[in-house]
Design an enzyme around this catalytic site. Sequence first.
Site, mmCIF file in Angstrom:
data_model
loop_
_atom_site.group_PDB
_atom_site.id
_atom_site.type_symbol
_atom_site.label_atom_id
_atom_site.label_comp_id
_atom_site.label_asym_id
_atom_site.label_seq_id
_atom_site.Cartn_x
_atom_site.Cartn_y
_atom_site.Cartn_z
ATOM 1 N N GLU A 212 -5.444 118.664 1.054
ATOM 2 C CA GLU A 212 -6.525 118.486 2.422
ATOM 3 C C GLU A 212 -7.455 119.608 2.513
ATOM 4 O O GLU A 212 -7.223 120.507 3.228
ATOM 5 C CB GLU A 212 -5.824 118.088 3.558
ATOM 6 C CG GLU A 212 -4.553 117.035 3.432
ATOM 7 C CD GLU A 212 -5.307 115.587 3.664
ATOM 8 O OE1 GLU A 212 -6.514 115.487 3.945
ATOM 9 O OE2 GLU A 212 -4.405 114.733 3.059
ATOM 10 N N CYS A 246 -12.721 120.242 9.775
ATOM 11 C CA CYS A 246 -12.871 119.775 8.727
ATOM 12 C C CYS A 246 -13.867 118.710 8.438
ATOM 13 O O CYS A 246 -14.851 118.289 7.534
ATOM 14 C CB CYS A 246 -11.671 119.609 7.952
ATOM 15 S SG CYS A 246 -10.729 118.383 8.764
HETATM 16 P P1 NAD Z 1 -7.217 128.747 4.287
HETATM 17 O O1 NAD Z 1 -7.349 128.568 2.873
HETATM 18 O O2 NAD Z 1 -7.581 130.419 4.470
HETATM 19 O O3 NAD Z 1 -5.790 129.147 4.793
HETATM 20 C C1 NAD Z 1 -5.061 127.986 4.489
HETATM 21 C C2 NAD Z 1 -3.509 128.448 4.254
HETATM 22 O O4 NAD Z 1 -3.448 128.986 3.110
HETATM 23 C C3 NAD Z 1 -3.029 129.411 5.345
HETATM 24 O O5 NAD Z 1 -1.526 128.857 5.791
HETATM 25 C C4 NAD Z 1 -3.022 130.700 4.629
HETATM 26 O O6 NAD Z 1 -1.731 131.449 4.901
HETATM 27 C C5 NAD Z 1 -2.774 130.301 3.318
HETATM 28 N N1 NAD Z 1 -3.424 131.040 2.406
HETATM 29 C C6 NAD Z 1 -4.388 131.932 2.252
HETATM 30 N N2 NAD Z 1 -4.886 132.664 1.289
HETATM 31 C C7 NAD Z 1 -3.820 131.911 0.240
HETATM 32 C C8 NAD Z 1 -3.564 132.655 -1.109
HETATM 33 N N3 NAD Z 1 -4.167 133.661 -1.569
HETATM 34 N N4 NAD Z 1 -2.606 132.136 -1.646
HETATM 35 C C9 NAD Z 1 -1.844 131.247 -0.983
HETATM 36 N N5 NAD Z 1 -2.094 130.838 0.234
HETATM 37 C C10 NAD Z 1 -2.925 131.386 0.878
HETATM 38 O O7 NAD Z 1 -8.051 127.970 4.995
HETATM 39 P P2 NAD Z 1 -8.562 128.136 6.573
HETATM 40 O O8 NAD Z 1 -9.533 129.050 6.556
HETATM 41 O O9 NAD Z 1 -7.423 128.430 7.282
HETATM 42 O O10 NAD Z 1 -9.064 126.837 6.797
HETATM 43 C C11 NAD Z 1 -10.311 126.423 6.851
HETATM 44 C C12 NAD Z 1 -10.527 125.386 5.666
HETATM 45 O O11 NAD Z 1 -9.721 124.456 5.832
HETATM 46 C C13 NAD Z 1 -12.032 124.727 5.894
HETATM 47 O O12 NAD Z 1 -12.540 124.540 4.584
HETATM 48 C C14 NAD Z 1 -11.637 123.311 6.318
HETATM 49 O O13 NAD Z 1 -12.579 122.216 5.973
HETATM 50 C C15 NAD Z 1 -10.186 123.152 5.768
HETATM 51 N N6 NAD Z 1 -9.718 122.083 6.317
HETATM 52 C C16 NAD Z 1 -9.376 120.917 5.907
HETATM 53 C C17 NAD Z 1 -8.714 119.916 6.898
HETATM 54 C C18 NAD Z 1 -8.503 118.383 5.880
HETATM 55 O O14 NAD Z 1 -7.636 117.849 6.754
HETATM 56 N N7 NAD Z 1 -8.865 118.125 4.944
HETATM 57 C C19 NAD Z 1 -8.434 120.184 7.779
HETATM 58 C C20 NAD Z 1 -8.685 121.512 8.384
HETATM 59 C C21 NAD Z 1 -9.170 122.389 7.649
#
Ligand code: NAD
Length: 458
Positions: A212, A246
């Site tokens: 997602e 998002c």
């Molecule tokens: P992110 O990718 O920074 O983090 C999400 C998760 O990934 C966290 O739990 C984090 O600990 C983990 N993570 C971070 N770096 C990692 C790595 N190198 N390896 C493995 N895991 C890792 O995302 P965010 O900044 O928390 O969220 C924002 C983004 O999410 C935006 O792009 C937004 O559009 C998207 N989003 C999408 C939805 C949807 O339903 N499609 C909903 C909310 C947010």
Amino acid sequence: MLNLTEQLQLMRQFYGTGATRSYAFRKQQLLLLKRAVEANEEAIYAALEADLHKSREECWVTENGFFLTELKDVLANLKKWMEPEPVPTNLLNLPSSSKVLREPLGVVLIIGPWNYPFQLLFTPLIGALAAGNCVVLKPSEFAPATAKIMQQIIESCFPPEQVLYVPGDGATVIPDMMNHFTFDHVFYTGSTAVGKIIYKMAAEKLVPVTLELGGKSPAVVEADANILVAARRIAMPKYSNAGQMCVAPDYVLVHQSRQAELIKALQQVIPQFYGADAAAEAGYGRIINEKQFNRIVGYLKDGTIVYGGQHNAADLYIAPTVMVDIAPDAPVMKEEIFGPILPVISFNTMEEARDIIAQNPNPLAFYVFTSSADKEKAWLEAVPAGGACVNTASLHLTNPNLPFGGRGFSGTGAYHGKYSFDTFSHRKAVMKTPTWFDPALKYPPFTGKLKLLKWLVG
Ligand code: NAD
């Protein structure tokens, strides 16, 4: 003290006992979770206020209330969803009978982001528990107060061999788990960049994924749109949670003939929502951290500000902002904004607008505002997107009867309601053939049976 891999192996063993499979068990677990979330309502509000300055009302609609609505829907339908689904049998196999069984996947990993830290971790959990899985929950490290209360709730409801809560730095703990243990599914919500990392780790072990992700979701305002309604319905999700949503409309493409009117309407509705100074408004959110704040403030130089623009690093505050005069190759049009800045760009022809959208293909959502059925149809067909709304924005995700998910860059797979149950279930195809009918013509030698086989196999 067990290490993480040993804890995951214990989950595998627990799953293997079959304890999670019955309807009675699944229902009981969902009810436990429901009661714990209800009992912790005030603590959840306090945590979301601390992490993101969310009001109780906003929390109810987008976080804990959203979760409880989904949970009630699942509880009301789960028994029916779990029933074997009879399907017809083809001529070749008669008199067999056929059915599809939904079986749990096993031990699944759910990874959450920080923007709706409660809802986006706990809503997929409903689907995973309803489908009879053991679940590892990894919250975002960037919403620490919410991560803490969620941990208390989970640990008060479930033993760690059934639902394991793993906080911490994602870049460390997620590879640690995924490289040393083979999950049966990984459900990830977050940025596209990290989504690729997760997808690669899953591919190494052929683990199926739901991704997602994000993206730039456009809102098109046609020449025949109701402009005041469009302004309201774009501004509401755009500035909710200070744009860190998002499915927020990322930017607006407005027909040139209505651009001035739309900007005027936005200038009128934004202060109606948040007062003349949104910084003083209890219901207006804050940016999650300094890194995100600096990134978003950087976009303010990409155009002419016609509303807002004020910001305050000490308070992580960025005012609801509208910008015009934006170059197509400006950074604000290349990356997902994920903040309260709304670029408004005009177009003359549909082709022109489509070319702008095509620079960021497969958005998570697409919105069109029009009063013409023909334009509505043309636009819905023209833009490949995860989901879409006509004359509204973002709210499709609140209907549990609609699948919620992206495509391509904005993700793969979908969930909510029955779609969550299906996402966390395997569809096992079962055929049962009686023994009383076993004609020799079903067996070799097949020589001379071509005509019969053509009839049977159609
Ligand atoms: P992110 O990718 O920074 O983090 C999400 C998760 O990934 C966290 O739990 C984090 O600990 C983990 N993570 C971070 N770096 C990692 C790595 N190198 N390896 C493995 N895991 C890792 O995302 P965010 O900044 O928390 O969220 C924002 C983004 O999410 C935006 O792009 C937004 O559009 C998207 N989003 C999408 C939805 C949807 O339903 N499609 C909903 C909310 C947010």
